[in-house]
Each structure stands twice: as structure tokens, then as C-alpha cells.
Design an enzyme around this catalytic site. Structure first.
Site, PDB file in Angstrom:
ATOM      1  N   ARG A 181       1.397   7.011 -11.375  1.00  0.00           N
ATOM      2  CA  ARG A 181       1.818   5.639 -11.041  1.00  0.00           C
ATOM      3  C   ARG A 181       1.030   5.135  -9.828  1.00  0.00           C
ATOM      4  O   ARG A 181       0.140   4.315  -9.959  1.00  0.00           O
ATOM      5  CB  ARG A 181       3.345   5.613 -10.797  1.00  0.00           C
ATOM      6  CG  ARG A 181       3.942   4.219 -10.729  1.00  0.00           C
ATOM      7  CD  ARG A 181       3.768   3.544  -9.386  1.00  0.00           C
ATOM      8  NE  ARG A 181       4.305   4.304  -8.263  1.00  0.00           N
ATOM      9  CZ  ARG A 181       4.078   3.974  -6.994  1.00  0.00           C
ATOM     10  NH1 ARG A 181       3.344   2.924  -6.682  1.00  0.00           N
ATOM     11  NH2 ARG A 181       4.564   4.728  -6.006  1.00  0.00           N
ATOM     12  N   ASP A 182       1.310   5.671  -8.658  1.00  0.00           N
ATOM     13  CA  ASP A 182       0.663   5.168  -7.443  1.00  0.00           C
ATOM     14  C   ASP A 182      -0.847   5.379  -7.520  1.00  0.00           C
ATOM     15  O   ASP A 182      -1.632   4.545  -7.060  1.00  0.00           O
ATOM     16  CB  ASP A 182       1.237   5.888  -6.214  1.00  0.00           C
ATOM     17  CG  ASP A 182       1.057   5.101  -4.926  1.00  0.00           C
ATOM     18  OD1 ASP A 182       0.424   4.039  -4.970  1.00  0.00           O
ATOM     19  OD2 ASP A 182       1.562   5.554  -3.886  1.00  0.00           O
ATOM     20  N   HIS A 211       5.903   9.669   2.350  1.00  0.00           N
ATOM     21  CA  HIS A 211       4.906   9.203   1.367  1.00  0.00           C
ATOM     22  C   HIS A 211       3.662   8.782   2.141  1.00  0.00           C
ATOM     23  O   HIS A 211       3.578   7.679   2.665  1.00  0.00           O
ATOM     24  CB  HIS A 211       5.521   8.017   0.605  1.00  0.00           C
ATOM     25  CG  HIS A 211       4.642   7.380  -0.415  1.00  0.00           C
ATOM     26  ND1 HIS A 211       4.890   7.450  -1.774  1.00  0.00           N
ATOM     27  CD2 HIS A 211       3.544   6.606  -0.298  1.00  0.00           C
ATOM     28  CE1 HIS A 211       3.986   6.758  -2.438  1.00  0.00           C
ATOM     29  NE2 HIS A 211       3.149   6.235  -1.571  1.00  0.00           N
ATOM     30  N   HIS A 263      -0.485   8.235   2.600  1.00  0.00           N
ATOM     31  CA  HIS A 263      -1.821   8.038   2.037  1.00  0.00           C
ATOM     32  C   HIS A 263      -2.826   8.639   3.028  1.00  0.00           C
ATOM     33  O   HIS A 263      -2.538   8.744   4.223  1.00  0.00           O
ATOM     34  CB  HIS A 263      -2.081   6.557   1.787  1.00  0.00           C
ATOM     35  CG  HIS A 263      -1.323   6.009   0.605  1.00  0.00           C
ATOM     36  ND1 HIS A 263      -1.943   5.644  -0.571  1.00  0.00           N
ATOM     37  CD2 HIS A 263      -0.001   5.790   0.407  1.00  0.00           C
ATOM     38  CE1 HIS A 263      -1.031   5.209  -1.436  1.00  0.00           C
ATOM     39  NE2 HIS A 263       0.164   5.287  -0.867  1.00  0.00           N
ATOM     40  N   CYS A 265      -3.517   1.460  -3.071  1.00  0.00           N
ATOM     41  CA  CYS A 265      -2.546   0.398  -3.338  1.00  0.00           C
ATOM     42  C   CYS A 265      -3.324  -0.892  -3.573  1.00  0.00           C
ATOM     43  O   CYS A 265      -4.161  -1.265  -2.753  1.00  0.00           O
ATOM     44  CB  CYS A 265      -1.579   0.237  -2.173  1.00  0.00           C
ATOM     45  SG  CYS A 265      -0.362  -1.051  -2.513  1.00  0.00           S
ATOM     46  N   ASN A 300      -2.961   8.711  -2.231  1.00  0.00           N
ATOM     47  CA  ASN A 300      -1.910   9.504  -1.599  1.00  0.00           C
ATOM     48  C   ASN A 300      -2.484  10.846  -1.183  1.00  0.00           C
ATOM     49  O   ASN A 300      -3.510  11.290  -1.704  1.00  0.00           O
ATOM     50  CB  ASN A 300      -0.789   9.792  -2.601  1.00  0.00           C
ATOM     51  CG  ASN A 300      -0.123   8.550  -3.104  1.00  0.00           C
ATOM     52  OD1 ASN A 300      -0.548   7.992  -4.111  1.00  0.00           O
ATOM     53  ND2 ASN A 300       0.904   8.105  -2.425  1.00  0.00           N
TER      54      ASN A 300
HETATM   55  P1  HMG Z   1       6.226 -13.299  -9.822  1.00  0.00           P
HETATM   56  O1  HMG Z   1       4.979 -13.938 -10.373  1.00  0.00           O
HETATM   57  O2  HMG Z   1       6.680 -13.771  -8.499  1.00  0.00           O
HETATM   58  O3  HMG Z   1       7.503 -13.373 -10.748  1.00  0.00           O
HETATM   59  O4  HMG Z   1       6.003 -11.748  -9.803  1.00  0.00           O
HETATM   60  P2  HMG Z   1       7.949 -14.162 -12.002  1.00  0.00           P
HETATM   61  O5  HMG Z   1       9.383 -13.844 -12.150  1.00  0.00           O
HETATM   62  O6  HMG Z   1       7.515 -15.600 -11.875  1.00  0.00           O
HETATM   63  O7  HMG Z   1       7.166 -13.483 -13.212  1.00  0.00           O
HETATM   64  C1  HMG Z   1       5.769 -13.641 -13.437  1.00  0.00           C
HETATM   65  C2  HMG Z   1       5.419 -13.048 -14.783  1.00  0.00           C
HETATM   66  O8  HMG Z   1       5.723 -11.663 -14.796  1.00  0.00           O
HETATM   67  C3  HMG Z   1       6.238 -13.654 -15.917  1.00  0.00           C
HETATM   68  O9  HMG Z   1       5.423 -13.571 -17.095  1.00  0.00           O
HETATM   69  C4  HMG Z   1       7.395 -12.699 -16.049  1.00  0.00           C
HETATM   70  O10 HMG Z   1       7.965 -12.716 -17.316  1.00  0.00           O
HETATM   71  C5  HMG Z   1       6.711 -11.375 -15.787  1.00  0.00           C
HETATM   72  P3  HMG Z   1       4.527 -14.787 -17.584  1.00  0.00           P
HETATM   73  O11 HMG Z   1       5.498 -15.897 -17.834  1.00  0.00           O
HETATM   74  O12 HMG Z   1       3.583 -15.098 -16.441  1.00  0.00           O
HETATM   75  O13 HMG Z   1       3.836 -14.246 -18.789  1.00  0.00           O
HETATM   76  N1  HMG Z   1       7.578 -10.347 -15.248  1.00  0.00           N
HETATM   77  C6  HMG Z   1       7.545  -9.066 -15.632  1.00  0.00           C
HETATM   78  N2  HMG Z   1       6.802  -8.431 -16.563  1.00  0.00           N
HETATM   79  C7  HMG Z   1       7.011  -7.094 -16.712  1.00  0.00           C
HETATM   80  N3  HMG Z   1       7.892  -6.399 -15.960  1.00  0.00           N
HETATM   81  C8  HMG Z   1       8.643  -6.997 -15.037  1.00  0.00           C
HETATM   82  C9  HMG Z   1       8.478  -8.381 -14.848  1.00  0.00           C
HETATM   83  N4  HMG Z   1       9.045  -9.279 -14.011  1.00  0.00           N
HETATM   84  C10 HMG Z   1       8.488 -10.470 -14.268  1.00  0.00           C
HETATM   85  N5  HMG Z   1       9.488  -6.295 -14.310  1.00  0.00           N
HETATM   86  C11 HMG Z   1       6.737  -9.468  -9.759  1.00  0.00           C
HETATM   87  C12 HMG Z   1       6.990 -10.882  -9.274  1.00  0.00           C
HETATM   88  C13 HMG Z   1       7.636  -8.554  -8.946  1.00  0.00           C
HETATM   89  C14 HMG Z   1       7.059  -9.387 -11.224  1.00  0.00           C
HETATM   90  C15 HMG Z   1       5.234  -9.137  -9.523  1.00  0.00           C
HETATM   91  O14 HMG Z   1       4.915  -9.453  -8.218  1.00  0.00           O
HETATM   92  C16 HMG Z   1       4.918  -7.705  -9.798  1.00  0.00           C
HETATM   93  O15 HMG Z   1       5.057  -7.210 -10.893  1.00  0.00           O
HETATM   94  N6  HMG Z   1       4.437  -6.986  -8.767  1.00  0.00           N
HETATM   95  C17 HMG Z   1       4.142  -5.565  -8.909  1.00  0.00           C
HETATM   96  C18 HMG Z   1       3.473  -5.066  -7.715  1.00  0.00           C
HETATM   97  C19 HMG Z   1       3.242  -3.578  -7.804  1.00  0.00           C
HETATM   98  O16 HMG Z   1       3.505  -2.921  -8.811  1.00  0.00           O
HETATM   99  N7  HMG Z   1       2.700  -3.039  -6.700  1.00  0.00           N
HETATM  100  C20 HMG Z   1       2.398  -1.647  -6.618  1.00  0.00           C
HETATM  101  C21 HMG Z   1       3.618  -0.802  -6.410  1.00  0.00           C
HETATM  102  S1  HMG Z   1       4.206  -0.747  -4.720  1.00  0.00           S
HETATM  103  C22 HMG Z   1       3.328   0.541  -4.007  1.00  0.00           C
HETATM  104  O17 HMG Z   1       2.391   1.015  -4.569  1.00  0.00           O
HETATM  105  C23 HMG Z   1       3.781   1.101  -2.701  1.00  0.00           C
HETATM  106  C24 HMG Z   1       4.427   2.483  -2.831  1.00  0.00           C
HETATM  107  O18 HMG Z   1       3.531   3.408  -3.429  1.00  0.00           O
HETATM  108  C25 HMG Z   1       4.830   3.007  -1.460  1.00  0.00           C
HETATM  109  C26 HMG Z   1       3.707   2.882  -0.427  1.00  0.00           C
HETATM  110  O19 HMG Z   1       2.655   3.496  -0.564  1.00  0.00           O
HETATM  111  O20 HMG Z   1       3.936   2.142   0.523  1.00  0.00           O
HETATM  112  C27 HMG Z   1       5.673   2.407  -3.689  1.00  0.00           C
HETATM  113 MG    MG Z   2       1.900   4.497  -2.217  1.00  0.00          MG
END
Ligand code: HMG
Ligand code: MG
Length: 302
Positions: A14-15, A206, A208, A239, A248
Site C-alpha cells: 500500500r504505502d 511509522h 520513512h 508518499c 518506509n
Molecule cells: P475529493 O475530491 O475531495 O472528494 O477527494 P469527493 O467526495 O469530491 O470525490 C471525488 C471523486 O472520488 C468522486 O468521483 C468520488 O466518487 C470518488 P468522480 O465523481 O470524480 O468520478 N471517491 C472515491 N472513490 C473511491 N474510493 C473512495 C472514494 N471517495 C470518493 N473512498 C478523497 C477526497 C479522500 C476521496 C481523495 O482525496 C482521496 O482519495 N485521497 C487519497 C489520498 C491517499 O490515498 N493518500 C495516500 C495515503 S496517506 C499516506 O500515505 C500516509 C501514511 O502512510 C502515514 C504516513 O506516512 O504519514 C498513512
Molecule cells: Mg507512510
């Protein structure tokens, strides 16, 4: 009580993969995860139900889950940002999900397009659905030791967000040094501040490895009482909303570190090195793990 074991949470599929330029097909991701499970890892993040427009690398997480054994002793968890993601996780039969927010407003806006408070409000129905369905929820706080957009992060901001996730019902809160900026003294201060407000047994680390400090930071977290560590096979990833951040801490590095310290990880180093070689070959990359390189030098290519 003396410590004899640590728990590793494998986040490479995932990450790691969410930040690789080459997107791997769900079948390949599932094969990687099966190999990691065969190597003894018992908690594996299998993907994310997030917008495929935002993170195309995680599209097809439902297909990945379909190809994993459902009846063993391995926990396959997924990231969900909102109710929609939670519904998809439930449909796929997930028994554990992770919600994610940040200690930095700027990062949260770029990562999930909302404020910290808005993200916590979005998690309320996710946690309610989880409770109703007997699903465990893990929480992530990003940018605990620095933000790529707003710089240093006050410890109080991390403590507040971590504590809120715990109070909302997350069984564990993972403290993410998203950009790999931290050093052991900062980790020590952070862990002790968090541990004053919530049980240290409910915290995970966690890290990196951007500046090469991740294993040192894990030791500092261990000394602070943390026993759960997130890591990524072969040091995959970074990220997408954190420019310049590398992957990571490598799972191989943590296995070597902790086993060498006499702490059981449950994992087989050779098996994880081989799983890393499998995914590196599919991605066309070299491993970021020094331990994997040393292991191969001694034992031959995996
Ligand atoms: P948005 O554009 O603000 O939200 O995104 P929305 O509600 O307007 O939705 C936009 C589009 O996404 C729509 O589709 C929704 O239907 C769809 P469209 O009409 O454009 O075709 N949608 C979804 N599709 C699939 N699954 C869903 C979903 N929700 C809405 N759950 C949103 C807001 C949160 C969806 C967006 O910003 C997003 O998906 N972000 C993901 C970011 C991400 O995955 N980042 C990486 C993970 S975090 C990380 O890595 C840190 C971590 O490792 C810890 C660390 O290291 O610090 C955890
Ligand atoms: Mg991370």
C-alpha cells in the site's frame, strides 16, 4: 516486564506501491502479499479504497483482496478515507481498516482535500460502521516530525490528533514521519508526550527513511515503549503528497535489527528478501534495503 517480541505491520503493498511510477496489476500485488505472508508477516496492508483519480496505483484493491486467503491467521487491512471507502471495504469482507489524517493542516488538505477536523468528522460514520460489523480500525497521523509544506510540527498538534483517533475508537494509532525528517531525540520526546495522554501499547511507529534515520528512530521508539512498527518490503515507496520523501523503513532492515536485538518478529529474513526481489523485478527498481543487499551478497540472488 522485559520485551521479547515486536509486531511488524507490512505496508509495502500500500504505502510502497502507491508511490511507484509503475502501477502493478492487482494479480501481481496479490502475489507479493501472499509471498510476504508466506515469509511470516502476520499483518499486511493490502491496498486502499481511495479515489483512483488521486492514487491510481491502488485501483483494483477489491480484486487484490479477492485473491488472498480469507481463513488464515494473517490480517489483511486496507486504508479508507471516508464512508464510501468503508462501504467498499465491507463489501470486500475486510476485517480491519485504517483511517488516516495528519498533524499538519497543509498536508491534510493536499492528501485528502479537507481539514483535520473535517477528516475526523468523516471518520465518525466509518468507526460506527466498523463497530456495527466487528471490524477493527487503525488510525494514522501523518507529518508527526515535520511537514513538507509547513515545516516543523508542534508536538501538541500530534498529541491532540493521535489522542482523538484513540478516543474515537481506533485500537491503535500509528505515528507517521511521512517525510522521514525525524531523529531519535525528537522521536523520544514525541513518544513520551503521546504516552502521557494515551496508552503507549496503543501506539505504533511509522518511519520513512529519507535521511537514513529510520532504524535509529525505531530504536528510540522501542526505548519509549512502542512495540509495533510499520515497514515496507525492500523499502518501497514514499508518499504522493510529500515531495522528495523516500520509502518506509525496509522490512528487511527491521527484521535484522530486531532479531539481532533478541526480539522475535515472526518473519523469515530470506523469505522477505525474496518477496522484495519479486516486486523490485516487476517495478524495474533496485532495492532500497541495505540488509537485502547484504543478504544477497552472502546468500546469492533471491
Ligand atoms: P475529493 O475530491 O475531495 O472528494 O477527494 P469527493 O467526495 O469530491 O470525490 C471525488 C471523486 O472520488 C468522486 O468521483 C468520488 O466518487 C470518488 P468522480 O465523481 O470524480 O468520478 N471517491 C472515491 N472513490 C473511491 N474510493 C473512495 C472514494 N471517495 C470518493 N473512498 C478523497 C477526497 C479522500 C476521496 C481523495 O482525496 C482521496 O482519495 N485521497 C487519497 C489520498 C491517499 O490515498 N493518500 C495516500 C495515503 S496517506 C499516506 O500515505 C500516509 C501514511 O502512510 C502515514 C504516513 O506516512 O504519514 C498513512
Ligand atoms: Mg507512510
Amino acid at each position: 516486564m522485559s520485551v521479547t517480541a515486536v509486531r511488524l505491520v507490512e505496508v509495502g503493498a500500500r504505502d510502497g506501491l502507491q508511490n511507484e511510477a509503475r502501477t502493478l496489476a492487482p494479480e501481481v500485488r496479490a502475489e507479493l502479499i501472499r509471498r510476504l505472508a508466506d515469509a511470516g508477516l502476520r499483518h499486511i496492508e493490502a491496498g486502499a479504497f481511495v479515489s483512483p483519480r488521486w492514487v491510481p496505483q491502488m485501483a483494483g484493491t477489491d480484486t487484490v483482496l479477492e485473491k488472498l486467503p480469507g481463513d488464515g491467521d494473517v490480517t489483511f487491512s486496507v486504508l479508507v478515507p471516508n464512508e464510501r471507502g468503508m462501504a467498499m471495504a465491507l463489501e470486500s469482507g475486510c476485517r480491519e481498516v485504517a483511517v488516516f489524517t495528519a498533524a499538519s493542516e497543509a498536508f491534510n488538505q493536499r492528501n485528502i482535500n479537507c481539514s483535520i477536523d473535517e477528516s475526523l468528522a468523516r471518520f465518525e460514520p466509518v468507526l460506527a460502521a466498523a463497530k456495527e460489523n466487528g471490524v477493527a480500525v487503525r488510525g494514522y497521523v501523518s507529518c508527526v516530525l515535520g511537514c513538507p509544506y509547513s515545516g516543523p510540527i508542534p508536538i501538541a498538534d500530534v498529541v491532540r490528533t493521535a489522542t482523538r483517533l484513540y478516543q474515537m475508537g481506533c485500537y491503535e494509532v500509528s505515528l507517521g514521519d511521512t517525510i522521514g525528517a525525524g531523529v531519535p531525540t525528537g522521536v523520544r520526546d514525541l513518544v513520551s508526550a503521546c504516552a502521557m495522554e494515551m496508552p503507549v501499547a496503543r501506539l505504533a511507529a511509522h518511519f520513512h527513511d529519507t535521511w537514513g534515520m529510520a532504524t535509529a528512530n525505531c530504536v528510540a521508539a522501542l526505548e519509549g515503549g512502542i512495540r509495533v512498527f510499520d515497514s515496507s518490503v525492500s523499502g518501497l515507496g514514499g508518499c504522493p503528497y510529500s515531495p522528495g520523501a523516500t520509502g518506509n523503513v525496509a522490512t528487511e532492515d527491521l527484521i535484522y535489527l530486531f532479531e539481532g536485538m533478541g526480539l522475535d518478529t515472526g518473519a523469515d529474513l530470506g523469505g522477505v528478501v525474496a518477496a522484495g526481489a519479486f516486486v523490485d523485478q516487476r517495478l524495474g527498481r533496485e532495492t532500497a534495503s541495505r540488509v537485502a543487499r547484504a543478504w544477497r551478497a552472502r546468500h546469492g540472488a533471491a
